[in-house]
Design an enzyme around this catalytic site. Structure first.
Site, short mmCIF file in Angstrom:
data_model
loop_
_atom_site.label_atom_id
_atom_site.label_comp_id
_atom_site.label_asym_id
_atom_site.label_seq_id
_atom_site.Cartn_x
_atom_site.Cartn_y
_atom_site.Cartn_z
NE ARG A 124 9.72 3.97 11.48
CZ ARG A 124 9.33 3.03 10.64
NH1 ARG A 124 9.00 3.33 9.40
NH2 ARG A 124 9.26 1.77 11.01
CB SER B 256 11.62 -1.00 4.97
OG SER B 256 10.98 0.25 5.07
CG ASP C 115 9.04 -7.74 7.57
OD1 ASP C 115 8.29 -8.46 6.87
OD2 ASP C 115 10.26 -7.65 7.37
CG ASN D 202 1.67 1.59 7.14
OD1 ASN D 202 1.40 2.79 7.14
ND2 ASN D 202 2.77 1.11 7.69
C1 LIG Z 1 28.01 -6.12 4.36
C2 LIG Z 1 26.62 -6.45 3.96
C3 LIG Z 1 25.86 -6.98 5.11
C4 LIG Z 1 24.47 -7.39 4.78
C5 LIG Z 1 23.87 -8.07 5.96
C6 LIG Z 1 22.49 -8.37 5.71
C7 LIG Z 1 21.85 -9.15 6.80
C8 LIG Z 1 20.39 -9.02 6.61
C9 LIG Z 1 19.58 -9.88 7.49
C10 LIG Z 1 18.21 -9.34 7.49
C11 LIG Z 1 17.27 -10.08 8.35
C12 LIG Z 1 15.97 -9.42 8.25
C13 LIG Z 1 14.98 -9.88 9.26
C14 LIG Z 1 13.78 -9.02 9.16
C15 LIG Z 1 13.55 -8.04 10.01
C16 LIG Z 1 12.34 -7.17 9.89
O1 LIG Z 1 11.30 -7.76 10.62
C17 LIG Z 1 12.65 -5.81 10.46
C18 LIG Z 1 11.48 -4.85 10.24
O2 LIG Z 1 11.31 -4.61 8.88
P1 LIG Z 1 10.34 -3.44 8.31
O3 LIG Z 1 10.98 -2.13 8.58
O4 LIG Z 1 10.18 -3.72 6.85
O5 LIG Z 1 9.01 -3.52 9.01
N1 LIG Z 1 13.80 -5.30 9.79
C19 LIG Z 1 14.91 -5.04 10.46
O6 LIG Z 1 15.01 -5.13 11.66
C20 LIG Z 1 16.04 -4.60 9.63
C21 LIG Z 1 17.27 -5.33 9.93
C22 LIG Z 1 18.19 -4.97 8.84
C23 LIG Z 1 19.55 -5.21 9.09
C24 LIG Z 1 20.31 -4.73 7.91
C25 LIG Z 1 21.70 -4.61 8.19
C26 LIG Z 1 22.43 -4.00 7.06
C27 LIG Z 1 23.84 -4.05 7.42
C28 LIG Z 1 24.75 -3.31 6.57
C29 LIG Z 1 26.11 -3.43 7.24
C30 LIG Z 1 27.11 -2.75 6.49
C31 LIG Z 1 28.47 -2.87 7.09
C32 LIG Z 1 29.38 -2.08 6.22
C33 LIG Z 1 30.69 -1.90 6.81
C34 LIG Z 1 31.55 -1.01 6.01
N1 LIG Z 2 -1.35 5.11 9.58
C1 LIG Z 2 -0.21 4.88 10.25
N2 LIG Z 2 0.52 5.89 10.76
C2 LIG Z 2 1.68 5.66 11.39
N3 LIG Z 2 2.21 4.44 11.58
C3 LIG Z 2 1.54 3.39 11.08
C4 LIG Z 2 0.31 3.55 10.40
N4 LIG Z 2 -0.13 2.34 10.01
C5 LIG Z 2 0.78 1.45 10.45
N5 LIG Z 2 1.79 2.07 11.09
C6 LIG Z 2 3.01 1.50 11.69
O1 LIG Z 2 4.10 1.70 10.81
C7 LIG Z 2 5.12 0.78 11.09
C8 LIG Z 2 5.92 0.43 9.86
O2 LIG Z 2 5.10 -0.12 8.90
P1 LIG Z 2 5.51 -1.14 7.76
O3 LIG Z 2 4.30 -1.27 6.91
O4 LIG Z 2 6.05 -2.37 8.33
O5 LIG Z 2 6.61 -0.36 6.94
P2 LIG Z 2 8.21 -0.47 6.94
O6 LIG Z 2 8.54 -1.79 6.36
O7 LIG Z 2 8.65 0.65 6.07
O8 LIG Z 2 8.69 -0.35 8.34
C9 LIG Z 2 4.41 -0.42 11.67
O9 LIG Z 2 5.00 -0.75 12.90
C10 LIG Z 2 2.98 0.01 11.87
O10 LIG Z 2 2.53 -0.28 13.18
#
Ligand SMILES: CCCCCCCCCCCCC/C=C/[C@@H](O)[C@H](COP(=O)(O)O)NC(=O)CCCCCCCCCCCCCCC
Ligand SMILES: Nc1ncnc2c1ncn2[C@@H]1O[C@H](COP(=O)(O)OP(=O)(O)O)[C@@H](O)[C@H]1O
Ligand SMILES: [Ca+2]
Length: 577
Positions: free
Chosen positions: A298, A234, A191, A132
C-alpha cells in the site's frame, strides 16, 4: 414542456455589444458588431448555468471598485477536450454583463433564476461530504478545499464535511446517523471510498424498506440519495466510467447542476448471506491475486497495482472452477456489439421501463415487480462451464479507468440491469499478456480464442468437487465462529452482513500467505484457489452467487460525453485544449 420565459435585450460585455436571449431551455448571447451584424453566439442550456449573481463577482478578490449596480454575472459549464480517448473536461465559465438600467438587470437575474428552478429541479441544496485523507496520493482534503468547496459555495450548496478517521467510518455513519435534509452524499477518495458510500446507502435504504439483503432473489429498493464522487483515489474507475475523465472540478460541476446517472449494482452472496456489493470489478484469479499482492505494498500508492500486476503475471497462475451464469436477453444488446454506453444511452433508457414496469399504479417509481431471479420459467436457463481459468471477471459497467480507457468490457452499459462475465481460459503466458495488453488500446480483447464474454443477469462460482476443502485450508478457510455466523444469517434471514470480516485488514493478512506469488516460477505446490477481488476488497469466500440489480443507485453524473460527436462541443462554449 414549453416554457413562457423569453427575454431578449442588448447587453454589454466590456465595450462590446451583445444580443442576449433567454428562451425555452437556453441562454445565449451573440456579439453584434458596429454594423449590427451578428458575430459568434455562445449558447448554454439553462440546466448548465451554475449560478447568477448581481454585480461583479470574482472568485478571488479583485481590485476593481467600478460602479457595478447595473451588472450581473453568469456562471456556466464550459467544456474542453480531455485530449484522450475519453470524455470532456468541464470548467467554470464566467461572463459579466452590463445593463443599461438596474430594472433590466433585475429582470435578467430574476428570469434566469426562475428558469434555473424550473429546469433543474434535482439540484442539491445540502450535501454530506466524506473525505478519505489517505486515498490515492493522500490529497483528498486539499482537492476538496481548494477545488470543490469554492464551487459549492458559489452555487449556494451547503455541505457538512466529515474527514474519515478509520475505514468504514463513512459506511457506518450512513447506516446509523440521521440523514434528514441531505439531497446527496459526496465521497472524496477512490473506488474503496465509493464502495463504502454504496454499502451505507444501499443498506440504509433496505433497512428502512424492511427488505432483506441476504436473499439474492429479493428486489432491492433503489436509494433515494444521489452519490457524488470527487476522484482522489488510485484507480478511480467508477468516476472514469461514469464521467469520462478523472477531474475534481468536472465532477463538482456535475454535482452542482444535479446530473443524474443510474447505475447497476451487483450483489454478492455466500450461502444465503450477503457478502458485498460491487459495481466495477468482481474478479477471481488474476485480479484477485493482484489485489492480494498489492495490499502488501500500500505504501507504494497507486503504483502498487502495476507492481503487483507484474508479479502476478510472472507467477503464471490458473485456477479450476465451475462458472454458472444466467444469460441476459441477447436481443437487447451484446457485449460484442461494438457500441459504447454514452451520455443519453438508448439501451439504458429503454431498460428503465423494463426494470421498473409500473411507475404510476404502484405510486412509486421504484416498487418493481422485476423478478428475473426467481425460479419461474421467465428467468431463462442457467449455463454451466467448468475448467481452468486465468481469470473470471464480472462487471456491471465498462470499468474504464486511466489504465484501460475503454475498460474491462468496452460495450457494457451503466444502467441496463445486466453485467458482463468475462472468462479467460488457461492459456500460455504470451496469450494472456496479449489479452492484458489489449486493455490499453482499442484492440478487441475478446477476439482471442481463449476468451469468452457473456451478458448476464446472475453468476454462480464454485470450486470443483473435492477442491473446496483443500482450497479453504490453504486460504485460512472459515473459522468456527465465522461458520456459525453464516449459519445464523441463513437461518433467520437477519439483516446482518458479512462485511465486517471482509473489510478488515485481518482477512487481507490471512489471504496474503495463501496468495501464490511467484509460485509458478519457484515453488513446487501451487494453491488450488485464488481470491475474489470485489471492487478492491478481498472477499472471504470462494463459492459465491451474484446477481445484478438494475439501476439500484444514482450518481451525480451523466455518462460519458463523446468529444467527437457532442454537438455542444462544436460550439464556441467548447474550448478545445
Ligand atoms: C500489460 C498492460 C496491462 C494493463 C491491464 C490493465 C487492465 C486494467 C483493468 C482495470 C479494471 C479496474 C476495475 C476497478 C477496480 C477497482 O475497484 C479496484 C479498487 O481501486 P482503488 O484502489 O482505487 O479503490 N482496483 C483494483 O482492483 C485494481 C486492479 C488493477 C489491475 C491492474 C493490473 C495491472 C497489470 C499490469 C500487468 C503487467 C504485466 C507485465 C508483464 C511483463
Ligand atoms: N480515515 C481512514 N483511515 C484508513 N482507511 C480509510 C479511511 N477512510 C477510508 N478508508 C479506507 O481506505 C480504503 C481506500 O480508500 P480509497 O479512497 O478508495 O483510496 P485508493 O483508491 O487509494 O484505494 C477504502 O477501502 C476505505 O474504506
Ligand atoms: Ca450494466
Amino acid at each position: 414542456m414549453e416554457t413562457d420565459f423569453r427575454l431578449e435585450s442588448s447587453l454589454w460585455v466590456g465595450n462590446k455589444r451583445y444580443r442576449a436571449l433567454l428562451t425555452g431551455w437556453h441562454f445565449q448571447w451573440t456579439e453584434v458588431d458596429k454594423k449590427n451584424r451578428d458575430k459568434k453566439t455562445i449558447s448554454v442550456p439553462v440546466s448548465e448555468v451554475v449560478g447568477v449573481d448581481e454585480g461583479q463577482v470574482e472568485i478571488l478578490p479583485q481590485k476593481s471598485t467600478e460602479d457595478t449596480d447595473k451588472d450581473f454575472t453568469v456562471f456556466y459549464v464550459k467544456r474542453s477536450s480531455s485530449g484522450g480517448l475519453h470524455g470532456l473536461l468541464w470548467r467554470l465559465g464566467r461572463i459579466q454583463f452590463s445593463c443599461p438600467s438596474r430594472v433590466l438587470r433585475d429582470q435578467w437575474t430574476q428570469h434566469l433564476r426562475t428558469a434555473l428552478k424550473t429546469h433543474s429541479p434535482v439540484r442539491p441544496h445540502r450535501l454530506l461530504v466524506f473525505i478519505n485523507p489517505f486515498g490515492g496520493k493522500k490529497k483528498g482534503r486539499q482537492i476538496y478545499h481548494s477545488l470543490v468547496a469554492p464551487l459549492f459555495e458559489l452555487a449556494g450548496i451547503s455541505s457538512h464535511v466529515i474527514v474519515t478517521e478509520r475505514a468504514n467510518h463513512a459506511r457506518d455513519h450512513l447506516l446509523k446517523k440521521d440523514l434528514t435534509g441531505f439531497d446527496g452524499v459526496v465521497c472524496v477518495g477512490g473506488d474503496g471510498m465509493f464502495s463504502e458510500i454504496l454499502h451505507g446507502l444501499i443498506g440504509r435504504t433496505q433497512q428502512e424498506a424492511g427488505l432483506c439483503e441476504n436473499d439474492p432473489s429479493v428486489t432491492l429498493q433503489p436509494c433515494p440519495l444521489h452519490i457524488g464522487i470527487i476522484p482522489a483515489g488510485s484507480t478511480d474507475c467508477v468516476c472514469y466510467a461514469t464521467v469520462g475523465v478523472i477531474d475534481p472540478v468536472t465532477s463538482a460541476l456535475h454535482i452542482i447542476i444535479g446530473d443524474s446517472q443510474p447505475l447497476d449494482v451487483c450483489s454478492v452472496h455466500h450461502t444465503a448471506a450477503l457478502v458485498r456489493y460491487s459495481v466495477s470489478l468482481l474478479g477471481y484469479g488474476f485480479y484477485g491475486d493482484v489485489l492480494a499482492e498489492s495490499e502488501k505494498h500500500r505504501w507504494m500508492g497507486p503504483l502498487r497495482y502495476d507492481y503487483a500486476g507484474t508479479m502476478v503475471y510472472l507467477s503464471n497462475r490458473s485456477y479450476a472452477g465451475i462458472v454458472q451464469y444466467l444469460p441476459a436477453d441477447p436481443l437487447l444488446s451484446s457485449p460484442r456489439d461494438k457500441t459504447r454506453c454514452l451520455s443519453g444511452c438508448s439501451v439504458c433508457s429503454k431498460s428503465t421501463g423494463r426494470l421498473f414496469p409500473h411507475p404510476s399504479d404502484s405510486g412509486s417509481l421504484y416498487s418493481s415487480h422485476f423478478s428475473q431471479f426467481s425460479n419461474d420459467s421467465e428467468e431463462g436457463e442457467w449455463v454451466s462451464v467448468e475448467g481452468r481459468f486465468r481469470c473470471v471477471s464480472l462487471t456491471c459497467m465498462s470499468s474504464s479507468c486511466p489504465k484501460s480507457p475503454l475498460g474491462l468490457s468496452p460495450s457494457a452499459h451503466l444502467a441496463d440491469g445486466t453485467g458482463d462475465l468475462i472468462l479467460v481460459w488457461d492459456t500460455h503466458p504470451l496469450g494472456f499478456l496479449k489479452f492484458l495488453y489489449r486493455h490499453t488500446s482499442t484492440q478487441d480483447q475478446f477476439d482471442l480464442p481463449f476468451v469468452e464474454v457473456h451478458r448476464v443477469k446472475a453468476v454462480r462460482f464454485s470450486l470443483p468437487a473435492g477442491k473446496e476443502e483443500e482450497a479453504f485450508e490453504e486460504t485460512g478457510g472459515l473459522d468456527e465462529e465465522e461458520r456459525r455466523h453464516v449459519e445464523t444469517i441463513s437461518r433467520n434471514g437477519s439483516q446482518q452482513q458479512l462485511t465486517e470480516r471482509s473489510m478488515g485488514q485481518e482477512i487481507a493478512n490471512e489471504q496474503k500467505s495463501a496468495t501464490p506469488f511467484l509460485c509458478g516460477l519457484c515453488c513446487s505446490k501451487a494453491p488450488a484457489a485464488s481470491v475474489w477481488n470485489c471492487d478492491g476488497e478481498i472477499l472471504p469466500f470462494t463459492n459465491i452467487i451474484s446477481r445484478i440489480h438494475g439501476q439500484l443507485v444514482r450518481l451525480y453524473a451523466r455518462g460519458i460525453e463523446d468529444g467527437a460527436t457532442m454537438h455542444s462541443c462544436s460550439e464556441e462554449n467548447c474550448e478545445r485544449a
